[in-house]
Design an enzyme around this catalytic site. Structure first.
Site, PDB file in Angstrom:
ATOM      1  CE  LYS A  50      -3.966   1.907   2.603  1.00 12.69           C
ATOM      2  NZ  LYS A  50      -4.873   1.709   3.754  1.00 12.69           N
ATOM      3  CB  SER A 125      -8.164   3.632   2.685  1.00 11.46           C
ATOM      4  OG  SER A 125      -7.346   3.010   3.648  1.00 11.46           O
ATOM      5  CB  SER A 149      -8.452   0.732   5.547  1.00 10.55           C
ATOM      6  OG  SER A 149      -9.163   1.920   5.411  1.00 10.55           O
TER       7      SER A 149
HETATM    8  N1  GLN Z   1     -13.275   4.281   6.408  1.00  8.01           N
HETATM    9  C1  GLN Z   1     -12.604   4.570   7.612  1.00  8.01           C
HETATM   10  C2  GLN Z   1     -12.096   5.988   7.593  1.00  8.01           C
HETATM   11  O1  GLN Z   1     -12.223   6.595   6.586  1.00  8.01           O
HETATM   12  C3  GLN Z   1     -11.474   3.599   7.844  1.00  8.01           C
HETATM   13  C4  GLN Z   1     -10.267   3.910   7.053  1.00  8.01           C
HETATM   14  C5  GLN Z   1      -9.081   3.052   7.429  1.00  8.01           C
HETATM   15  O2  GLN Z   1      -9.202   2.017   8.065  1.00  8.01           O
HETATM   16  N2  GLN Z   1      -7.920   3.544   7.087  1.00  8.01           N
HETATM   17  O3  GLN Z   1     -11.604   6.492   8.540  1.00  8.01           O
END
Ligand code: GLN
Length: 445
Positions: A50, A125, A149
């Site tokens: 990532k 994400s 995410s």
């Molecule tokens: N969707 C959640 C957020 O936007 C989780 C994102 C993540 O785990 N990085 O904060």
């Protein structure tokens, strides 16, 4: 695509061929936009990484314009550990800007497609990592999970994604979103590969003050035949779509059949999880993102003086969702509101953890949905509040610091993958993987 377990047995020549094949395949699927950059120069088993995990001498941008041009000066600890185990970072995968989002639509590099449907998001994400593994464009991938995410894109793309206990995997070299919630974890084709990659990247690291001094491993001791007590939360799944409810019923039946004991438990209203999470995460994000001022990292937009340079750099470098979170975070940390929001959120966080610990006194695992429904169409979650609400099933796990694993269970009527997650007590990754392997094997038999 070959599994990670098989890839680890390949000769250097076979690995070189594998990297070439992968590169050709990736270049033949540009519409997926799973990778933002490739580097096949490593000699080990190729692993997708990532774009918020540092690989020395590679650009690392967190999917943001503000970090364009920034080159990582050192390897994240997980990358060092991968190298020692014969794995090589192979390319950077697309993600929501600074890991804020649930669809990978907020990336500076444009959106990533779900390999199961060209009109659908891969989740987020870590959408690029999930799409890469699902499309056979990676042997395995690393993602990061602050509030779901890893697990949610894994569920949307039909792969396995695992979030370790907070402190198990070093965050050294991970671009911080919300430091008390972030964990790096494996995204793979199957449960055993997830256990193998988890073993490789986990373990104590003196460079991360929140790293826990425990080095127990799981992949050599996987035992899918251990009978476990698994809690289901009937009130919890009311919010879920028919497809998700169907998958839940299927998983419960399969687990019972495999000899596990299913018990019912209740949780406090999950709406408190959402509030506590978005207050905590934005507060920490505001602080973490303060360092991107155009002086030390990446992109700079010159102004007439220093203050103007800060303002111009941040105004032009950050996308809308990131700006929204910086505003929210500053608001909840401001002196008049600190007690009303931030302190209260920490109290709720404590209650959530206590509630989980009470349940884990009596059960081994909890079965839960990952998301209320299957992958959305592009643009469907354009209302930010609606997007925040869609994290309802994943964020309490991060607030409580627990390990959890998402795995594919079913296919929806429209042909999209439906994943569910198992959650375990802190540091009980062994039981987590044992249960997940049992579920995976029982679904296949
Ligand atoms: N969707 C959640 C957020 O936007 C989780 C994102 C993540 O785990 N990085 O904060």
């Amino acid at each position: 695509m070959i599994t990670l377990k098989e890839a680890l047995t390949l000769s250097p020549e076979a690995l070189a061929t594998l990297r070439e094949t992968l590169q050709t395949e990736i270049e033949s699927r540009p519409e997926l936009n799973a990778y933002v950059a490739l580097d096949a120069s490593g000699s080990g088993v190729p692993i997708a990484v990532k774009d918020n995990i540092q690989v020395k001498d590679w650009s690392v941008t967190g999917g943001s314009k503000i970090l364009q041009g920034y080159v990582a000066p050192y390897n994240a600890t997980v990358i060092e550990k991968m190298h020692s185990a014969g794995l090589s970072p192979f390319g950077r995968t697309n993600m929501d800007e600074f890991a804020m989002g649930s669809t990978t639509e907020s990336s500076y590099y444009g959106r990533t497609q779900n390999p199961h449907h060209p009109d659908c998001v891969p989740g987020g994400s870590s959408g690029g990592s999930a799409a890469a593994v699902a499309a056979g464009l990676a042997v395995a991938a690393l993602g990061s999970d602050t509030g779901g995410s890893i697990r949610q894109p894994a569920a949307f793309c039909g792969i396995v994604g695992m979030k370790p206990t907070y402190g198990r995997v070093s965050r050294y070299g991970l671009g911080a979103y919300a430091s008390s919630l972030d964990q790096i974890g494996p995204m793979t084709k199957n449960v055993e590969d997830a256990a193998i990659l988890y073993d490789i990247i986990s373990g104590y690291d003196p460079n991360d003050s929140t790293s826990v001094n425990r080095n127990d491993k799981v992949s050599q001791t996987l035992n899918p035949s251990r009978p476990l007590t698994i809690a289901i939360v009937p009130s919890y799944i009311k919010e879920a779509s028919t497809d998700v409810k169907k998958a839940y019923a299927k998983a419960v039946a399969v687990l019972r059949n495999a000899g596990h004991t299913i018990v019912e438990r209740e949780f406090m209203d999950a709406k408190y999880d959402i509030s506590a999470y978005y207050i905590t995460a934005t507060a920490e994000a505001t602080t973490n993102l303060a360092r991107y001022d155009g002086i030390r990292y990446g992109n700079r937009v010159e102004g007439a003086n220093l203050k103007e340079t800060f303002i111009k750099t941040r105004s032009e470098g950050f996308g809308d969702e990131v700006k929204r979170r910086i505003l929210l975070g500053n608001f909840v940390l401001s002196s008049g509101y600190y007690d009303a929001y931030y302190v209260k959120a920490q109290k709720v966080r404590h209650l959530i953890k206590e509630e989980y610990m009470k349940i884990f006194n009596e059960v081994d695992l909890i079965l839960s949905p990952v998301a209320p429904r299957t992958a959305y169409e592009f643009g469907a979650l354009s209302d930010p509040l609606e997007m925040y609400l869609s994290d309802i099933y994943t964020i309490s796990v991060n607030l409580a610091g627990l390990p959890a694993i998402a795995l594919p269970i079913d296919t929806s009527e429209s042909g999209m993958p439906v994943g569910l997650q198992l959650i375990a007590a802190p540091f009980d990754e062994q039981t987590l993987f044992d249960g997940a392997l049992s579920l995976e094997q029982s679904l296949q038999s």
